[in-house]
Design a protein around this motif. Sequence first.
Motif, mmCIF file in Angstrom:
data_model
loop_
_atom_site.group_PDB
_atom_site.id
_atom_site.type_symbol
_atom_site.label_atom_id
_atom_site.label_comp_id
_atom_site.label_asym_id
_atom_site.label_seq_id
_atom_site.Cartn_x
_atom_site.Cartn_y
_atom_site.Cartn_z
ATOM 1 N N LYS A 53 -2.173 1.049 -11.230
ATOM 2 C CA LYS A 53 -1.231 1.261 -12.336
ATOM 3 C C LYS A 53 -0.068 0.288 -12.255
ATOM 4 C CE LYS A 53 -2.008 6.104 -13.450
ATOM 5 N NZ LYS A 53 -1.423 7.452 -13.544
ATOM 6 N N GLN A 110 -2.564 4.567 -8.194
ATOM 7 C CA GLN A 110 -1.161 4.190 -8.384
ATOM 8 C C GLN A 110 -0.953 2.693 -8.157
ATOM 9 O OE1 GLN A 110 1.191 6.137 -9.734
ATOM 10 N NE2 GLN A 110 -0.431 7.655 -9.934
ATOM 11 N N GLU A 164 -5.910 8.748 -5.164
ATOM 12 C CA GLU A 164 -4.746 8.733 -6.054
ATOM 13 C C GLU A 164 -3.823 7.565 -5.718
ATOM 14 O OE1 GLU A 164 -2.215 9.440 -9.093
ATOM 15 O OE2 GLU A 164 -4.241 10.218 -8.829
ATOM 16 N N GLU A 206 -8.911 3.360 -12.069
ATOM 17 C CA GLU A 206 -7.742 3.052 -12.889
ATOM 18 C C GLU A 206 -7.914 1.715 -13.605
ATOM 19 O OE1 GLU A 206 -4.352 3.655 -14.880
ATOM 20 O OE2 GLU A 206 -5.283 5.128 -13.551
#
Length: 133
Positions: free
Chosen positions: A25, A22, A18, A66
């Motif tokens: 992102k 991030q 995760e 991502e």
Amino acid sequence: MSLAATTGDELCQRIFSEAGRQLAKMIAALMPRVDKTLIETGHLSIICVGSVWLSWELLQSGFIKELNEHKFPFELRLLKLKADVSMAIGAYYMAADSINFPMPRDYSKNYEVFFNYVGHDLTNGQAILNGNH
């Protein structure tokens, strides 16, 4: 926590994945504001500084997942400064610039690429990845 993740702790692995998402992102959020001159060569280089990048192996899967959700029309390169390069080199370059001194430079000696993301190949829609470790 990185030790637990590398020894198989699923919760820790998920947290790192995760965290990788991030980080990607954040990069994706900045893409609309990237100056076109920075990607004229077909790639964008990002210098990654800080201890979080020491856990790249644990962040990488989430990072890639991502990035795959975004269609970058250029290669993304993650760089790290070489261990023998002092931050004083940057100050030296800036000082030379401030007095218009034409000092020759070879920036490629200051960093190494530790990851390439070639994005989506427009010919077949496949993501092409090349991790350099």
